[in-house]
Design a protein around this motif. Structure first.
Motif, PDB file in Angstrom:
ATOM      1  N   ASN A  69      -7.914  34.770 -39.088  1.00 36.44           N
ATOM      2  CA  ASN A  69      -9.434  34.310 -39.271  1.00 36.44           C
ATOM      3  C   ASN A  69      -9.586  33.751 -40.391  1.00 36.44           C
ATOM      4  N   ALA A  70      -9.182  34.421 -41.479  1.00 36.90           N
ATOM      5  CA  ALA A  70      -9.498  34.197 -43.030  1.00 36.90           C
ATOM      6  C   ALA A  70      -9.059  32.619 -43.122  1.00 36.90           C
ATOM      7  N   LEU A  71      -7.774  32.552 -42.868  1.00 35.63           N
ATOM      8  CA  LEU A  71      -7.267  31.197 -42.867  1.00 35.63           C
ATOM      9  C   LEU A  71      -7.785  30.166 -42.148  1.00 35.63           C
ATOM     10  N   LEU A  72      -7.988  30.181 -41.010  1.00 32.98           N
ATOM     11  CA  LEU A  72      -8.559  29.329 -40.142  1.00 32.98           C
ATOM     12  C   LEU A  72      -9.894  28.893 -40.565  1.00 32.98           C
ATOM     13  N   GLN A  73     -10.730  29.898 -41.032  1.00 36.09           N
ATOM     14  CA  GLN A  73     -11.980  29.519 -41.798  1.00 36.09           C
ATOM     15  C   GLN A  73     -11.879  28.780 -42.917  1.00 36.09           C
ATOM     16  N   ALA A  74     -10.818  28.730 -43.524  1.00 42.93           N
ATOM     17  CA  ALA A  74     -10.688  28.061 -44.924  1.00 42.93           C
ATOM     18  C   ALA A  74      -9.971  26.726 -44.562  1.00 42.93           C
ATOM     19  N   GLY A  75      -9.403  26.328 -43.438  1.00 45.58           N
ATOM     20  CA  GLY A  75      -9.130  25.033 -43.182  1.00 45.58           C
ATOM     21  C   GLY A  75      -8.039  24.600 -43.981  1.00 45.58           C
ATOM     22  N   LYS A  76      -8.149  23.318 -44.237  1.00 44.07           N
ATOM     23  CA  LYS A  76      -6.879  22.651 -45.088  1.00 44.07           C
ATOM     24  C   LYS A  76      -7.150  23.040 -46.656  1.00 44.07           C
ATOM     25  N   THR A  77      -7.970  23.654 -46.804  1.00 41.95           N
ATOM     26  CA  THR A  77      -8.109  24.058 -48.576  1.00 41.95           C
ATOM     27  C   THR A  77      -7.225  24.738 -49.084  1.00 41.95           C
ATOM     28  N   ALA A  96       0.316  35.149 -40.512  1.00 41.01           N
ATOM     29  CA  ALA A  96      -0.687  34.234 -40.617  1.00 41.01           C
ATOM     30  C   ALA A  96      -0.259  33.171 -41.207  1.00 41.01           C
ATOM     31  N   SER A  97       0.395  33.067 -42.403  1.00 38.62           N
ATOM     32  CA  SER A  97       0.657  31.817 -43.454  1.00 38.62           C
ATOM     33  C   SER A  97       1.638  31.268 -42.699  1.00 38.62           C
ATOM     34  N   ALA A  98       2.797  31.838 -42.102  1.00 34.85           N
ATOM     35  CA  ALA A  98       3.653  30.938 -41.511  1.00 34.85           C
ATOM     36  C   ALA A  98       3.189  30.332 -40.357  1.00 34.85           C
ATOM     37  N   LEU A  99       2.299  30.800 -39.676  1.00 36.10           N
ATOM     38  CA  LEU A  99       1.606  30.160 -38.496  1.00 36.10           C
ATOM     39  C   LEU A  99       0.854  28.732 -39.015  1.00 36.10           C
ATOM     40  N   ARG A 100       0.356  28.859 -40.300  1.00 37.81           N
ATOM     41  CA  ARG A 100      -0.421  27.882 -40.787  1.00 37.81           C
ATOM     42  C   ARG A 100       0.351  26.825 -41.724  1.00 37.81           C
ATOM     43  N   GLY A 101       1.683  27.181 -41.921  1.00 41.94           N
ATOM     44  CA  GLY A 101       2.484  26.504 -42.491  1.00 41.94           C
ATOM     45  C   GLY A 101       2.373  26.570 -44.138  1.00 41.94           C
ATOM     46  N   LEU A 102       1.877  27.814 -44.524  1.00 38.90           N
ATOM     47  CA  LEU A 102       1.503  28.022 -46.136  1.00 38.90           C
ATOM     48  C   LEU A 102       2.703  29.088 -46.616  1.00 38.90           C
ATOM     49  N   SER A 103       2.771  28.917 -47.918  1.00 37.41           N
ATOM     50  CA  SER A 103       3.674  29.912 -48.674  1.00 37.41           C
ATOM     51  C   SER A 103       2.819  31.198 -48.720  1.00 37.41           C
ATOM     52  N   ALA A 125       7.750  35.466 -46.338  1.00 36.44           N
ATOM     53  CA  ALA A 125       6.786  35.836 -47.720  1.00 36.44           C
ATOM     54  C   ALA A 125       7.944  36.276 -48.671  1.00 36.44           C
ATOM     55  N   GLU A 126       7.335  35.702 -49.826  1.00 37.41           N
ATOM     56  CA  GLU A 126       7.974  36.422 -51.234  1.00 37.41           C
ATOM     57  C   GLU A 126       7.159  37.907 -51.424  1.00 37.41           C
ATOM     58  N   VAL A 127       7.906  38.866 -51.656  1.00 33.23           N
ATOM     59  CA  VAL A 127       7.711  40.010 -52.073  1.00 33.23           C
ATOM     60  C   VAL A 127       7.887  40.523 -53.498  1.00 33.23           C
ATOM     61  N   LEU A 128       6.811  40.909 -54.108  1.00 36.24           N
ATOM     62  CA  LEU A 128       6.950  41.289 -55.416  1.00 36.24           C
ATOM     63  C   LEU A 128       6.584  42.835 -55.402  1.00 36.24           C
ATOM     64  N   TRP A 129       7.245  43.617 -56.282  1.00 33.34           N
ATOM     65  CA  TRP A 129       6.881  45.144 -56.511  1.00 33.34           C
ATOM     66  C   TRP A 129       6.103  45.273 -57.661  1.00 33.34           C
ATOM     67  N   HIS A 130       5.036  45.857 -57.560  1.00 37.24           N
ATOM     68  CA  HIS A 130       4.117  46.261 -58.975  1.00 37.24           C
ATOM     69  C   HIS A 130       3.548  47.281 -58.910  1.00 37.24           C
TER      70      HIS A 130
END
Length: 319
Positions: A69-77, A96-103, A125-130
């Motif tokens: 929902n958050a990514l769909l609301q943000a659109g192409k920005t 959700a990012s994969a569905l939208r073609g985003l990293s 996804a890239e996974v970073l431990w911190h």
């Protein structure tokens, strides 16, 4: 930031219309998960319940609703996504990012389960431990998002995230007659808050928390969000050390109760769901069931509560 400062923060006030907008955006992209009418063994015998099988959602977690929902609301920005998560929110953001073609970059604490990290990887996804806690991972994710100019998703305290989760409440309203109480596991509070907003004053939402992770319980006692120590078998999903500001406002607006259950009760509920129904959930997914089994929640005569099974991302070897 002091508790006083946090107490005076005014989060965006969400309404049923926000959840209905989320449903329109998500239509055709998520599963309308089924309900299952059955009995669960309680301390005094069988208890009629309706299980909302949200563990069958894409990615095995309700959180994909809010992330998408958050990514769909943000659109192409949006060029890229960063999120801090101990597990399920990271899986949801990656999917959700994969569905939208985003990293997507997920910052996880060192305690993040390998099963959930592997699921994040499977969606690219890239996974970073911190750090050792969600709070430490979140602080680093904020810095990383600013450096990269990426969109930062929050695991539970973001209007679009909460509104997306609230679509679960609209589905329950359509699937179940009357206005039964809805029992929901609580971590940062995004799910119970979304459902409470969706149902409004007509609904009754009850939060269920591990005794070792009392974010809502402590906040209601103090009158505002406070930091709590987290130590629970369900902490990989209910590991927030503070209730979200949005969830706190919703809890006060709709008089959401908090019930506490022990880790032993959560483990027993999880084993019971597998033994009796062959339902596989993670400990967080069984937390609300534990309230029925342990007697922490006793339904009124003739009442059939709805119990949300919120996640299934678990190592099968632990069953």
């Amino acid at each position: 930031m002091s508790d006083v400062a946090v107490a005076t923060r005014k989060p965006k006030r969400l309404y049923r219309s926000d959840v209905r907008q989320a449903r329109r955006l998500l239509r055709g992209q998520i599963r309308k998960t089924p309900v299952f009418h059955t009995d669960i063994q309680g301390p005094r015998g069988p208890v009629p319940v309706t299980l909302k099988l949200e563990h069958l959602q894409h990615g095995g977690t309700f959180k994909v609703r809010g992330a998408l929902n958050a990514l769909l609301q943000a659109g192409k920005t949006v060029d890229g996504v960063v999120i801090a998560s101990s597990g399920n929110a990271g899986i949801a953001a990656a999917m959700a990012s994969a569905l939208r073609g985003l990293s997507c970059t997920v910052v996880v604490p060192e305690s993040a389960p390998h099963t959930k990290v592997a699921a994040m990887w499977s969606h690219g996804a890239e996974v970073l431990w911190h750090g050792t806690t969600y709070a430490e991972a979140h602080k680093f994710a904020c810095q990383l998002a600013a450096e990269r100019g990426a969109m930062q998703l929050h695991a539970f305290d973001q209007p679009a995230i909460v509104a997306g989760a609230g679509v679960v409440g609209l589905e329950i309203e359509e699937q179940v007659r009357g206005r039964p109480p809805v029992l929901v596991a609580v971590g940062g509070g995004g799910l119970f808050a979304g459902i409470a907003v969706a149902l409004g004053l007509r609904g009754r939402v009850v939060g269920v928390e591990p005794q070792g992770a009392q974010t809502l319980h402590a906040a209601l006692a103090a009158g505002h969000p406070v930091d709590v120590d987290v130590s629970s078998v369900a902490s990989d999903a209910l590991g927030a050390n503070r209730i979200g500001d949005i969830a706190m406002e919703v809890a006060q607006r709709y008089s959401v109760r908090s019930l506490l259950v022990s880790d032993d009760a959560i483990v027993m509920a999880r084993e019971y769901l597998w033994r009796e129904f062959r339902i596989v959930v993670e400990p967080a997914g069984a937390t609300a069931v534990a309230a029925i089994q342990s007697g922490a929640y006793v339904p009124a005569p003739g009442e059939r509560p709805v119990v949300v099974l919120c996640g299934a991302n678990t190592d099968l070897a632990t069953l």
